[in-house]
Design a protein around this motif. Sequence first.
Motif, PDB file in Angstrom:
ATOM      1  N   LEU A  57       0.826  -1.203   0.000  1.00  0.00           N
ATOM      2  CA  LEU A  57       0.000   0.000   0.000  1.00  0.00           C
ATOM      3  C   LEU A  57       0.866   1.261   0.000  1.00  0.00           C
ATOM      4  CD1 LEU A  57      -2.883   1.114   0.046  1.00  0.00           C
ATOM      5  CD2 LEU A  57      -2.775   1.075   2.552  1.00  0.00           C
ATOM      6  N   ALA A  58       1.991   1.208   0.717  1.00  0.00           N
ATOM      7  CA  ALA A  58       2.874   2.373   0.768  1.00  0.00           C
ATOM      8  C   ALA A  58       3.400   2.745  -0.618  1.00  0.00           C
ATOM      9  CB  ALA A  58       4.037   2.107   1.718  1.00  0.00           C
ATOM     10  N   LYS A  59       3.505   1.761  -1.506  1.00  0.00           N
ATOM     11  CA  LYS A  59       4.015   1.996  -2.852  1.00  0.00           C
ATOM     12  C   LYS A  59       2.906   2.135  -3.895  1.00  0.00           C
ATOM     13  CE  LYS A  59       8.251  -0.585  -1.845  1.00  0.00           C
ATOM     14  NZ  LYS A  59       9.040  -1.810  -2.142  1.00  0.00           N
ATOM     15  N   HIS A  60       1.655   2.081  -3.449  1.00  0.00           N
ATOM     16  CA  HIS A  60       0.529   2.177  -4.378  1.00  0.00           C
ATOM     17  C   HIS A  60       0.549   3.543  -5.080  1.00  0.00           C
ATOM     18  CE1 HIS A  60      -3.659   2.425  -5.786  1.00  0.00           C
ATOM     19  NE2 HIS A  60      -3.672   1.104  -5.700  1.00  0.00           N
ATOM     20  N   PRO A  61       0.204   3.592  -6.366  1.00  0.00           N
ATOM     21  CA  PRO A  61       0.256   4.863  -7.108  1.00  0.00           C
ATOM     22  C   PRO A  61      -0.570   5.993  -6.495  1.00  0.00           C
ATOM     23  CG  PRO A  61      -0.049   3.020  -8.615  1.00  0.00           C
ATOM     24  CD  PRO A  61      -0.162   2.460  -7.236  1.00  0.00           C
ATOM     25  N   ASP A  62      -1.636   5.650  -5.754  1.00  0.00           N
ATOM     26  CA  ASP A  62      -2.473   6.683  -5.149  1.00  0.00           C
ATOM     27  C   ASP A  62      -2.052   7.042  -3.729  1.00  0.00           C
ATOM     28  OD1 ASP A  62      -4.205   6.971  -7.379  1.00  0.00           O
ATOM     29  OD2 ASP A  62      -5.272   5.142  -6.777  1.00  0.00           O
ATOM     30  N   CYS A  63      -1.017   6.382  -3.227  1.00  0.00           N
ATOM     31  CA  CYS A  63      -0.599   6.576  -1.831  1.00  0.00           C
ATOM     32  C   CYS A  63       0.688   7.400  -1.762  1.00  0.00           C
ATOM     33  CB  CYS A  63      -0.410   5.224  -1.147  1.00  0.00           C
ATOM     34  SG  CYS A  63      -0.012   5.338   0.611  1.00  0.00           S
ATOM     35  N   ASN A  64       0.771   8.266  -0.757  1.00  0.00           N
ATOM     36  CA  ASN A  64       1.960   9.107  -0.588  1.00  0.00           C
ATOM     37  C   ASN A  64       3.035   8.464   0.281  1.00  0.00           C
ATOM     38  OD1 ASN A  64       1.016   9.359   2.042  1.00  0.00           O
ATOM     39  ND2 ASN A  64       0.428  11.507   1.859  1.00  0.00           N
ATOM     40  N   GLY A  65       2.837   7.200   0.648  1.00  0.00           N
ATOM     41  CA  GLY A  65       3.837   6.473   1.424  1.00  0.00           C
ATOM     42  C   GLY A  65       3.628   6.512   2.918  1.00  0.00           C
ATOM     43  N   LYS A  66       2.730   7.382   3.400  1.00  0.00           N
ATOM     44  CA  LYS A  66       2.424   7.437   4.832  1.00  0.00           C
ATOM     45  C   LYS A  66       1.321   6.430   5.133  1.00  0.00           C
ATOM     46  CE  LYS A  66       2.286  11.490   6.829  1.00  0.00           C
ATOM     47  NZ  LYS A  66       1.916  12.912   7.132  1.00  0.00           N
ATOM     48  N   ILE A  67       1.585   5.519   6.066  1.00  0.00           N
ATOM     49  CA  ILE A  67       0.655   4.429   6.336  1.00  0.00           C
ATOM     50  C   ILE A  67       0.154   4.470   7.778  1.00  0.00           C
ATOM     51  CG2 ILE A  67       0.426   1.908   6.514  1.00  0.00           C
ATOM     52  CD1 ILE A  67       0.470   2.923   3.660  1.00  0.00           C
ATOM     53  N   GLY A  68      -1.160   4.298   7.907  1.00  0.00           N
ATOM     54  CA  GLY A  68      -1.790   4.080   9.195  1.00  0.00           C
ATOM     55  C   GLY A  68      -2.367   2.678   9.233  1.00  0.00           C
ATOM     56  N   VAL A  69      -2.643   2.195  10.422  1.00  0.00           N
ATOM     57  CA  VAL A  69      -3.249   0.864  10.603  1.00  0.00           C
ATOM     58  C   VAL A  69      -4.338   0.969  11.659  1.00  0.00           C
ATOM     59  CG1 VAL A  69      -2.855  -1.568  11.137  1.00  0.00           C
ATOM     60  CG2 VAL A  69      -0.985  -0.195  10.199  1.00  0.00           C
ATOM     61  N   VAL A  70      -5.481   0.356  11.363  1.00  0.00           N
ATOM     62  CA  VAL A  70      -6.517   0.197  12.375  1.00  0.00           C
ATOM     63  C   VAL A  70      -6.963  -1.254  12.336  1.00  0.00           C
ATOM     64  CG1 VAL A  70      -8.376   0.941  10.806  1.00  0.00           C
ATOM     65  CG2 VAL A  70      -8.739   1.034  13.282  1.00  0.00           C
ATOM     66  N   GLY A  71      -7.086  -1.864  13.519  1.00  0.00           N
ATOM     67  CA  GLY A  71      -7.450  -3.275  13.563  1.00  0.00           C
ATOM     68  C   GLY A  71      -8.296  -3.589  14.776  1.00  0.00           C
ATOM     69  N   PHE A  72      -9.019  -4.695  14.691  1.00  0.00           N
ATOM     70  CA  PHE A  72     -10.008  -5.053  15.699  1.00  0.00           C
ATOM     71  C   PHE A  72      -9.771  -6.481  16.177  1.00  0.00           C
ATOM     72  CE2 PHE A  72     -11.517  -2.070  12.614  1.00  0.00           C
ATOM     73  CZ  PHE A  72     -12.062  -1.056  13.379  1.00  0.00           C
ATOM     74  N   CYS A  73      -9.690  -6.661  17.511  1.00  0.00           N
ATOM     75  CA  CYS A  73      -9.506  -7.998  18.083  1.00  0.00           C
ATOM     76  C   CYS A  73      -8.166  -8.565  17.573  1.00  0.00           C
ATOM     77  CB  CYS A  73     -10.691  -8.877  17.724  1.00  0.00           C
ATOM     78  SG  CYS A  73     -10.662 -10.541  18.403  1.00  0.00           S
ATOM     79  N   PHE A  74      -8.160  -9.681  16.854  1.00  0.00           N
ATOM     80  CA  PHE A  74      -6.932 -10.152  16.210  1.00  0.00           C
ATOM     81  C   PHE A  74      -6.257  -9.002  15.465  1.00  0.00           C
ATOM     82  CE2 PHE A  74      -5.306 -11.178  11.978  1.00  0.00           C
ATOM     83  CZ  PHE A  74      -4.198 -11.942  12.294  1.00  0.00           C
ATOM     84  N   GLY A  75      -7.062  -8.214  14.777  1.00  0.00           N
ATOM     85  CA  GLY A  75      -6.523  -7.086  14.019  1.00  0.00           C
ATOM     86  C   GLY A  75      -5.925  -6.006  14.895  1.00  0.00           C
ATOM     87  N   GLY A  76      -6.420  -5.874  16.130  1.00  0.00           N
ATOM     88  CA  GLY A  76      -5.821  -4.926  17.055  1.00  0.00           C
ATOM     89  C   GLY A  76      -4.412  -5.349  17.426  1.00  0.00           C
ATOM     90  N   GLY A  77      -4.243  -6.658  17.684  1.00  0.00           N
ATOM     91  CA  GLY A  77      -2.906  -7.175  17.944  1.00  0.00           C
ATOM     92  C   GLY A  77      -2.007  -6.994  16.739  1.00  0.00           C
ATOM     93  N   MET A  78      -2.564  -7.183  15.531  1.00  0.00           N
ATOM     94  CA  MET A  78      -1.773  -7.020  14.317  1.00  0.00           C
ATOM     95  C   MET A  78      -1.383  -5.555  14.097  1.00  0.00           C
ATOM     96  SD  MET A  78      -0.224  -8.571  11.908  1.00  0.00           S
ATOM     97  CE  MET A  78      -0.941 -10.218  12.109  1.00  0.00           C
ATOM     98  N   ALA A  79      -2.257  -4.630  14.477  1.00  0.00           N
ATOM     99  CA  ALA A  79      -1.907  -3.210  14.380  1.00  0.00           C
ATOM    100  C   ALA A  79      -0.681  -2.904  15.242  1.00  0.00           C
ATOM    101  CB  ALA A  79      -3.093  -2.344  14.801  1.00  0.00           C
ATOM    102  N   ASN A  80      -0.660  -3.460  16.450  1.00  0.00           N
ATOM    103  CA  ASN A  80       0.527  -3.306  17.300  1.00  0.00           C
ATOM    104  C   ASN A  80       1.751  -3.945  16.648  1.00  0.00           C
ATOM    105  OD1 ASN A  80      -0.357  -1.905  19.699  1.00  0.00           O
ATOM    106  ND2 ASN A  80      -1.492  -3.746  20.297  1.00  0.00           N
ATOM    107  N   THR A  81       1.572  -5.121  16.078  1.00  0.00           N
ATOM    108  CA  THR A  81       2.683  -5.838  15.448  1.00  0.00           C
ATOM    109  C   THR A  81       3.254  -5.068  14.266  1.00  0.00           C
ATOM    110  OG1 THR A  81       1.852  -8.008  16.138  1.00  0.00           O
ATOM    111  CG2 THR A  81       3.328  -7.964  14.239  1.00  0.00           C
ATOM    112  N   LEU A  82       2.394  -4.494  13.439  1.00  0.00           N
ATOM    113  CA  LEU A  82       2.880  -3.738  12.286  1.00  0.00           C
ATOM    114  C   LEU A  82       3.630  -2.483  12.721  1.00  0.00           C
ATOM    115  CD1 LEU A  82      -0.055  -4.044   9.716  1.00  0.00           C
ATOM    116  CD2 LEU A  82       2.039  -5.390   9.865  1.00  0.00           C
ATOM    117  N   ALA A  83       3.204  -1.883  13.827  1.00  0.00           N
ATOM    118  CA  ALA A  83       3.945  -0.729  14.346  1.00  0.00           C
ATOM    119  C   ALA A  83       5.355  -1.145  14.775  1.00  0.00           C
ATOM    120  CB  ALA A  83       3.192  -0.109  15.520  1.00  0.00           C
ATOM    121  N   VAL A  84       5.469  -2.359  15.307  1.00  0.00           N
ATOM    122  CA  VAL A  84       6.786  -2.881  15.695  1.00  0.00           C
ATOM    123  C   VAL A  84       7.613  -3.245  14.471  1.00  0.00           C
ATOM    124  CG1 VAL A  84       7.960  -4.840  16.797  1.00  0.00           C
ATOM    125  CG2 VAL A  84       6.043  -3.737  17.956  1.00  0.00           C
ATOM    126  N   ARG A  85       7.005  -3.932  13.524  1.00  0.00           N
ATOM    127  CA  ARG A  85       7.726  -4.479  12.376  1.00  0.00           C
ATOM    128  C   ARG A  85       8.094  -3.437  11.326  1.00  0.00           C
ATOM    129  NH1 ARG A  85       7.242  -9.865  10.818  1.00  0.00           N
ATOM    130  NH2 ARG A  85       8.473  -9.135   9.029  1.00  0.00           N
TER     131      ARG A  85
END
Length: 296
Positions: free
Chosen positions: A170-198
């Motif tokens: 997504l960061a490299k998508h033609p419509d994206c400026n490279g700034k990425i946010g993440v929002v996740g729920f339950c399992f996805g909430g844990g993954m949001a934390n993980t992506l911030a780490v990774r």
Amino acid sequence: MNRPPASRFDQELLDLYDDYAHSRIGRRDFLDRAAKFAAGGLTAAALLEILSPNYAWATQIPKDDARLKTETAEYDSPKGAGKMKGYLAKPAATTGKRPGIIVVHENRGLNPYIEDVVRRVAVEGYVAFGPDALTPLGGYPGDDEKGKDLQAKRKPEEITEDFVAAAQWLAKHPDCNGKIGVVGFCFGGGMANTLAVRLPEIVVAAVPFYGRQPVAADVPKIKAALLLHYAGLDTRINEGWPAYEAALKQAGVKYEAFTYPNVNHGFHNDTTPRYDEASAKLAWSRTVEFFKKTLG
């Protein structure tokens, strides 16, 4: 049938459903233990049906909303499943590049509720992408119970790599400026934390809803700003918050955290009785404000 409020149900029954929804107990065990709450002509099976997602309640942004362009998009995940798919939504009147936001589903694949959240993000002006962890197993099967079983069959480390690859894509998508946010729920909430780490070089902002926390040793890797939402009655997830907060403070990570009193895990999901409208709307307004502040 209208969505009944959580207050209609005994908290023990809601906690029992949470155990079932997260595969800590099976369907038969749930039905056996829920039998004592069956009354007024309702069976344990009927209680399970009432507590389970009803996607007729979920649509806030219609699939054909004229403000949006939506599509199924494919991306490569060489360290995960190889080829992955997800739901991409962006403003129809796209002019210039915009920040991108990854929307991470619960433990059951990319269901209609999460697709609707993707559209909710996109109408706020972002390029929103919801990957489906069930892609290598045929995608979300149209049924949450089956979706939960399918997701449990995948290797967690491969799923993580699939979401890492999604954020990089997504960061490299033609419509994206490279700034990425993440929002996740339950399992996805844990993954949001993980992506911030990774992905500290990509993820600028992360919003976990009732998500598992990373280990303290990983917290200093986080460069993103965090907005953390917790449910007051969610003792299972909340037990990890004190250690996480201490680690965030020690590492100097910028964060805000809110605990919403007297609501259950899953309070943002508007397809089940655990949904709490006031808390969900407040948490979402804070989320939108946070992304506008951190991503633009």
